[in-house]
Motif scaffolding. Structure first.
Motif, PDB file in Angstrom:
ATOM      1  N   PHE A  23      37.471  49.195  55.779  1.00 26.30           N
ATOM      2  CA  PHE A  23      38.460  50.009  55.062  1.00 26.30           C
ATOM      3  C   PHE A  23      39.510  49.115  54.404  1.00 26.30           C
ATOM      4  O   PHE A  23      39.883  49.318  53.232  1.00 26.30           O
ATOM      5  N   LEU A  24      39.984  48.103  55.140  1.00 24.64           N
ATOM      6  CA  LEU A  24      41.015  47.215  54.600  1.00 24.64           C
ATOM      7  C   LEU A  24      40.464  46.340  53.483  1.00 24.64           C
ATOM      8  O   LEU A  24      41.174  46.053  52.501  1.00 24.64           O
ATOM      9  N   VAL A  25      39.220  45.885  53.597  1.00 28.95           N
ATOM     10  CA  VAL A  25      38.608  45.076  52.536  1.00 28.95           C
ATOM     11  C   VAL A  25      38.510  45.886  51.244  1.00 28.95           C
ATOM     12  O   VAL A  25      38.850  45.403  50.150  1.00 28.95           O
ATOM     13  N   VAL A  26      38.059  47.137  51.368  1.00 29.76           N
ATOM     14  CA  VAL A  26      37.957  48.005  50.190  1.00 29.76           C
ATOM     15  C   VAL A  26      39.343  48.296  49.623  1.00 29.76           C
ATOM     16  O   VAL A  26      39.562  48.273  48.399  1.00 29.76           O
ATOM     17  N   LEU A  27      40.301  48.572  50.503  1.00 25.24           N
ATOM     18  CA  LEU A  27      41.672  48.835  50.066  1.00 25.24           C
ATOM     19  C   LEU A  27      42.253  47.633  49.325  1.00 25.24           C
ATOM     20  O   LEU A  27      42.917  47.789  48.282  1.00 25.24           O
ATOM     21  N   ALA A  28      42.001  46.436  49.850  1.00 21.28           N
ATOM     22  CA  ALA A  28      42.498  45.223  49.195  1.00 21.28           C
ATOM     23  C   ALA A  28      41.902  45.079  47.797  1.00 21.28           C
ATOM     24  O   ALA A  28      42.600  44.701  46.839  1.00 21.28           O
ATOM     25  N   ALA A  29      40.613  45.376  47.659  1.00 24.20           N
ATOM     26  CA  ALA A  29      39.964  45.295  46.341  1.00 24.20           C
ATOM     27  C   ALA A  29      40.561  46.305  45.368  1.00 24.20           C
ATOM     28  O   ALA A  29      40.800  45.994  44.186  1.00 24.20           O
ATOM     29  N   ILE A  30      40.837  47.526  45.849  1.00 24.11           N
ATOM     30  CA  ILE A  30      41.420  48.564  44.986  1.00 24.11           C
ATOM     31  C   ILE A  30      42.824  48.163  44.530  1.00 24.11           C
ATOM     32  O   ILE A  30      43.178  48.303  43.344  1.00 24.11           O
ATOM     33  N   ILE A  31      43.621  47.659  45.461  1.00 19.84           N
ATOM     34  CA  ILE A  31      44.982  47.239  45.110  1.00 19.84           C
ATOM     35  C   ILE A  31      44.945  46.088  44.109  1.00 19.84           C
ATOM     36  O   ILE A  31      45.714  46.057  43.141  1.00 19.84           O
ATOM     37  N   ALA A  32      44.044  45.122  44.342  1.00 20.14           N
ATOM     38  CA  ALA A  32      43.921  43.990  43.423  1.00 20.14           C
ATOM     39  C   ALA A  32      43.530  44.452  42.020  1.00 20.14           C
ATOM     40  O   ALA A  32      44.056  43.971  41.009  1.00 20.14           O
ATOM     41  N   LYS A  33      42.613  45.399  41.968  1.00 19.73           N
ATOM     42  CA  LYS A  33      42.194  45.952  40.671  1.00 19.73           C
ATOM     43  C   LYS A  33      43.355  46.664  39.992  1.00 19.73           C
ATOM     44  O   LYS A  33      43.588  46.499  38.779  1.00 19.73           O
ATOM     45  N   TYR A  34      44.114  47.422  40.755  1.00 19.18           N
ATOM     46  CA  TYR A  34      45.251  48.166  40.212  1.00 19.18           C
ATOM     47  C   TYR A  34      46.325  47.209  39.681  1.00 19.18           C
ATOM     48  O   TYR A  34      46.978  47.499  38.665  1.00 19.18           O
ATOM     49  N   LEU A  35      46.506  46.072  40.363  1.00 17.40           N
ATOM     50  CA  LEU A  35      47.524  45.100  39.948  1.00 17.40           C
ATOM     51  C   LEU A  35      47.030  44.170  38.844  1.00 17.40           C
ATOM     52  O   LEU A  35      47.773  43.288  38.401  1.00 17.40           O
ATOM     53  N   GLY A  36      45.788  44.343  38.427  1.00 15.17           N
ATOM     54  CA  GLY A  36      45.252  43.514  37.354  1.00 15.17           C
ATOM     55  C   GLY A  36      44.816  42.131  37.797  1.00 15.17           C
ATOM     56  O   GLY A  36      44.721  41.211  36.986  1.00 15.17           O
ATOM     57  N   LEU A  37      44.504  41.971  39.082  1.00 12.39           N
ATOM     58  CA  LEU A  37      44.091  40.665  39.615  1.00 12.39           C
ATOM     59  C   LEU A  37      42.569  40.573  39.646  1.00 12.39           C
ATOM     60  O   LEU A  37      41.968  40.227  40.657  1.00 12.39           O
ATOM     61  N   ASP A  38      41.941  40.881  38.524  1.00 13.90           N
ATOM     62  CA  ASP A  38      40.479  40.936  38.480  1.00 13.90           C
ATOM     63  C   ASP A  38      39.824  39.613  38.855  1.00 13.90           C
ATOM     64  O   ASP A  38      38.770  39.592  39.501  1.00 13.90           O
ATOM     65  N   ASP A  39      40.449  38.492  38.455  1.00 13.90           N
ATOM     66  CA  ASP A  39      39.858  37.182  38.745  1.00 13.90           C
ATOM     67  C   ASP A  39      39.867  36.846  40.241  1.00 13.90           C
ATOM     68  O   ASP A  39      39.112  35.977  40.682  1.00 13.90           O
ATOM     69  N   GLY A  40      40.703  37.539  40.997  1.00 12.29           N
ATOM     70  CA  GLY A  40      40.830  37.184  42.414  1.00 12.29           C
ATOM     71  C   GLY A  40      40.296  38.212  43.377  1.00 12.29           C
ATOM     72  O   GLY A  40      40.475  38.072  44.596  1.00 12.29           O
ATOM     73  N   ILE A  41      39.624  39.261  42.862  1.00 12.36           N
ATOM     74  CA  ILE A  41      39.163  40.339  43.751  1.00 12.36           C
ATOM     75  C   ILE A  41      38.224  39.809  44.829  1.00 12.36           C
ATOM     76  O   ILE A  41      38.347  40.137  46.014  1.00 12.36           O
ATOM     77  N   GLN A  42      37.279  38.956  44.435  1.00 11.01           N
ATOM     78  CA  GLN A  42      36.316  38.428  45.414  1.00 11.01           C
ATOM     79  C   GLN A  42      37.026  37.635  46.501  1.00 11.01           C
ATOM     80  O   GLN A  42      36.763  37.812  47.701  1.00 11.01           O
ATOM     81  N   ALA A  43      37.948  36.754  46.092  1.00 12.24           N
ATOM     82  CA  ALA A  43      38.681  35.949  47.070  1.00 12.24           C
ATOM     83  C   ALA A  43      39.536  36.828  47.973  1.00 12.24           C
ATOM     84  O   ALA A  43      39.591  36.626  49.196  1.00 12.24           O
ATOM     85  N   ILE A  44      40.204  37.818  47.388  1.00 12.63           N
ATOM     86  CA  ILE A  44      41.069  38.704  48.170  1.00 12.63           C
ATOM     87  C   ILE A  44      40.259  39.453  49.222  1.00 12.63           C
ATOM     88  O   ILE A  44      40.681  39.607  50.375  1.00 12.63           O
ATOM     89  N   MET A  45      39.063  39.910  48.857  1.00  9.89           N
ATOM     90  CA  MET A  45      38.227  40.645  49.814  1.00  9.89           C
ATOM     91  C   MET A  45      37.815  39.763  50.989  1.00  9.89           C
ATOM     92  O   MET A  45      37.916  40.167  52.155  1.00  9.89           O
ATOM     93  N   PHE A  46      37.372  38.527  50.699  1.00  9.15           N
ATOM     94  CA  PHE A  46      36.919  37.648  51.783  1.00  9.15           C
ATOM     95  C   PHE A  46      38.088  37.181  52.648  1.00  9.15           C
ATOM     96  O   PHE A  46      37.960  37.056  53.873  1.00  9.15           O
ATOM     97  N   ILE A  47      39.239  36.919  52.048  1.00  8.65           N
ATOM     98  CA  ILE A  47      40.404  36.496  52.834  1.00  8.65           C
ATOM     99  C   ILE A  47      40.882  37.651  53.711  1.00  8.65           C
ATOM    100  O   ILE A  47      41.293  37.449  54.858  1.00  8.65           O
TER     101      ILE A  47
END
Length: 662
Positions: free
Chosen positions: A30-54
């Motif tokens: 749930f938190l991994v998916v939430l992190a990806a959604i927040i990153a997408k919303y903030l325009g951090l498309d280049d870092g979505i993969q890294a944010i999910m794994f971290i």
């Protein structure tokens, strides 16, 4: 004894060490998916993969089964170390020598923290995985500040896990306090819980309940050994007592976690009376039967008194642990005699070679070769071979599964199957290591951005195999740990290390307590304990049909650990006092008992049991610590338990075997 073949070793190595962690998995995904959604919303498309794994790594750290007081500093350290890892990789982009320097430092020091304990070592390995991830992901297109933002966002999302931990922090502590009262809890698990709770302020009642439960678990194990030696009516009578005690103990555990209730203990008094009437005086241990029964009964009554409020102190207490400074730990362990330091050197060399290829090529095959090294290399040759068997085998199964899925389902469905595999990876890690490796491999094969599923699957098994070969070469050629063990001799060495430790801790007429000597002898004991743990694991991994013998040796190891823990607790009490009674006679009897036990194991003979007089102290002139008398008498119980276990090991023939295991 027949040595295990490939399939036998695979079966034993694949055996789970616990239950799947479904609850933790649901929260983490749930938190991994939430992190990806927040990153997408903030325009951090280049870092979505890294944010999910971290976020995944941070969630594993925060969800460790430890008290909140210990999780918070680990999470903060994890955040800082992850930032440092990505900063190191960013700086290394400009220079190959800088990259090599950082890689050696990260590889060596992340693994060398195993000298501080299993939890510290596991944390260090997770942190190195973060550095490994940074080497793969960091590129010149993203600034170091952006990487810092990605990491902070990931940890902020993962920190949502602190909400239930804060809400349930008292209940989590109570569950740990109650664990020794659960009949299915082993002595080894109790000792691990004791280590987790050490240094955590507890209510006086909870502290006393855990201390009583700690010794109850020891007597429970002692009673199992006694039952194995009884027969006929004596066996049935004592088994009835143990069953009754376990039922009451389970109720105490439930009352600790929930609302305390006063228990009816008349039933256990009745079974004590039955033992006195029906025990056969010709049995090998009639006195031990009554002694254990009375001790268990006293502990249950004490726990019941605590539950109903017969403990008025409001003072916070901490479970004691050896007071070892950073310098003392490093002096005792930071050398080539320690298997974890040798492992850290091998690991550093292997990972530097692997990551150097990744750095120079950023080729996906090179990344997977390095991952093969990462998941396979272990502190000794035997464990490395075992990892090769398990993880290469399960990777092969993962490849077959991925190929089958690729043929059956369209590409759009494969993405959701990959998500399910990530879910299963978190559920199976770390209790089902084989299945966790398999599901992670299927996940990566299915989402890899280039190539067909078949091409990716075939490449993965080749790359992992190459990594396994490199890991084996490094483990075998570079400062190899001993590959031949004498298990009974190692038991004797561990007992002698405890004897030496007790000798330095307990003062006598010609020797006062010396902190430096006590710490030094404790670290020597810890080395012997680690060697014993490795030796037992080697026997279990090498031979078929040795479950009974391994169980006996694990029992001997756990009793030694409990004895060392009790001596450590007593050391802290003794060190804090300026005036103590003369306990030199007790010390002499204790060290003689341990010496005879070590000799019994070495020679595989049953010697007459050495007697230690129960300690009584009645003097108005000299005051002693409140719990010192209790600890001295608990140690006597530890010795009796150890004597029973050594006799069982000798009678079963376990001490004849495993004296030259290659």
């Amino acid at each position: 004894m027949e040595k295990k073949g490939f399939m036998s070793r695979l079966r034993i190595l694949s055996k789970p060490t616990g239950k799947p962690q479904w609850e933790q998995t649901i929260k983490t995904i749930f938190l991994v998916v939430l992190a990806a959604i927040i990153a997408k919303y903030l325009g951090l498309d280049d870092g979505i993969q890294a944010i999910m794994f971290i976020t995944l790594i941070a969630s594993i750290i925060i969800d460790l089964p430890l008290p909140l007081r210990k999780i918070v500093p680990l999470a903060i350290m994890g955040l800082l170390m992850t930032i440092l890892a990505f900063t190191s990789s960013s700086l290394a982009l400009s220079s190959l020598p800088i990259f090599l320097l950082f890689t050696v430092i990260w590889s060596f020091f992340s693994l060398s923290v195993y000298i501080f304990g299993e939890i510290s070592g596991s944390f260090g390995f997770i942190i190195f995985c973060g550095y490994f991830l940074s080497v793969i992901l960091v590129n010149r297109n993203v600034s170091p500040l952006d990487w810092g933002l990605y990491i902070i966002l990931a940890y902020l999302v993962a920190s949502i896990l602190f909400i239930p931990k804060i809400i349930n922090r008292k209940k989590d502590i109570l569950k740990m306090v109650a664990s020794p009262y659960m009949p299915e809890t082993s002595l080894e698990e109790v000792l691990s819980t004791r280590q987790a709770l050490s240094g955590v302020p507890l209510d006086g009642k909870d502290y006393e309940l855990f201390r009583v439960g700690n010794y109850l678990s020891g007597f429970r194990g002692y009673s199992k050994l006694i039952i194995s030696r009884l027969s006929g009516e004596s066996h049935e009578t004592f088994q009835s007592f143990v069953d009754t005690a376990n039922k009451i103990s389970s109720q105490i555990a439930a009352d600790i976690i929930n609302k305390p209730n006063s228990l009816e203990l008349e039933s256990i008094d009745d079974t004590i009376a039955n033992i006195q009437e029906n025990i056969n005086v010709t049995e090998p241990t009639p006195n031990a039967v009554l002694d254990v029964a009375h001790n268990i009964t006293d502990l249950l009554f004490r726990a019941n008194d605590l539950l109903v409020g017969k403990y008025t102190s409001t003072k916070k207490l901490e479970i004691s642990s050896p007071r070892n400074s950073l310098r003392e730990v490093l002096d005792a362990n930071f050398n080539l005699n320690n298997m974890y330091i040798r492992h850290a050197l091998r690991f550093a060399l292997a990972m530097t070679i692997g990551l150097l290829v990744v750095y120079l090529t950023h080729d996906r095959d090179a990344i997977w070769v390095t991952m093969g090294i990462l998941i396979i290399i272990k502190p000794d040759v035997t464990s490395t071979i075992n990892n090769m068997i398990v993880r290469v085998s399960f990777n092969f199964l993962a490849i077959l599964l991925a190929i089958a899925l690729g043929f059956i389902f369209p590409h759009q469905i494969l993405f959701w199957i990959a998500f399910i595999m990530l879910f299963l990876f978190r559920a199976f890690y770390p209790t089902y290591m084989g299945l966790s490796v398999m599901t992670l491999t299927v996940f990566i094969v299915l989402i890899w951005p280039t190539g067909t599923v078949f091409e990716n699957a075939l490449a993965r098994i080749i790359d992992i195999s190459i990594g396994a070969i490199i890991a084996f070469i490094c483990a075998y050629l570079i400062l190899p740990s001993s590959v031949r063990v004498n298990l009974p001799e190692q038991i004797a060495r561990t007992i002698r290390a405890n004897r030496k430790y007790a000798g330095y801790v307990i003062p006598s007429t010609d020797m006062d307590f010396n902190h430096d000597n006590a710490v030094s002898s404790f670290k020597k004991y810890m080395r012997e304990e680690k060697n014993l743990e490795s030796a037992i694991k080697k026997v279990e991994d090498t031979f078929n049909d040795v479950e009974d013998d391994v169980s006996i040796y694990n029992e001997l190891s756990a009793i030694n650990r409990k004895l060392a823990a009790d001596i450590s607790a007593m050391a802290i009490l003794i060190e804090s006092e300026t005036s103590l009674p003369d306990i030199s006679h007790y010390k002499e009897q204790l060290t003689n008992s341990l010496n005879e036990l070590a000799l019994s194991v070495d020679k595989n003979v049953i010697l007459p049991r050495a007697i230690i007089d129960k300690f009584y102290f009645n003097s108005e002139e000299v005051k002693i610590p409140e719990n010192l008398e209790n600890y001295l008498n608990w140690i006597i119980s530890d010795i009796k338990y150890l004597q029973e276990a050594v006799e069982l090991a000798s009678r079963s023939g376990a001490l004849k075997r495993y004296r030259n295991v290659a």
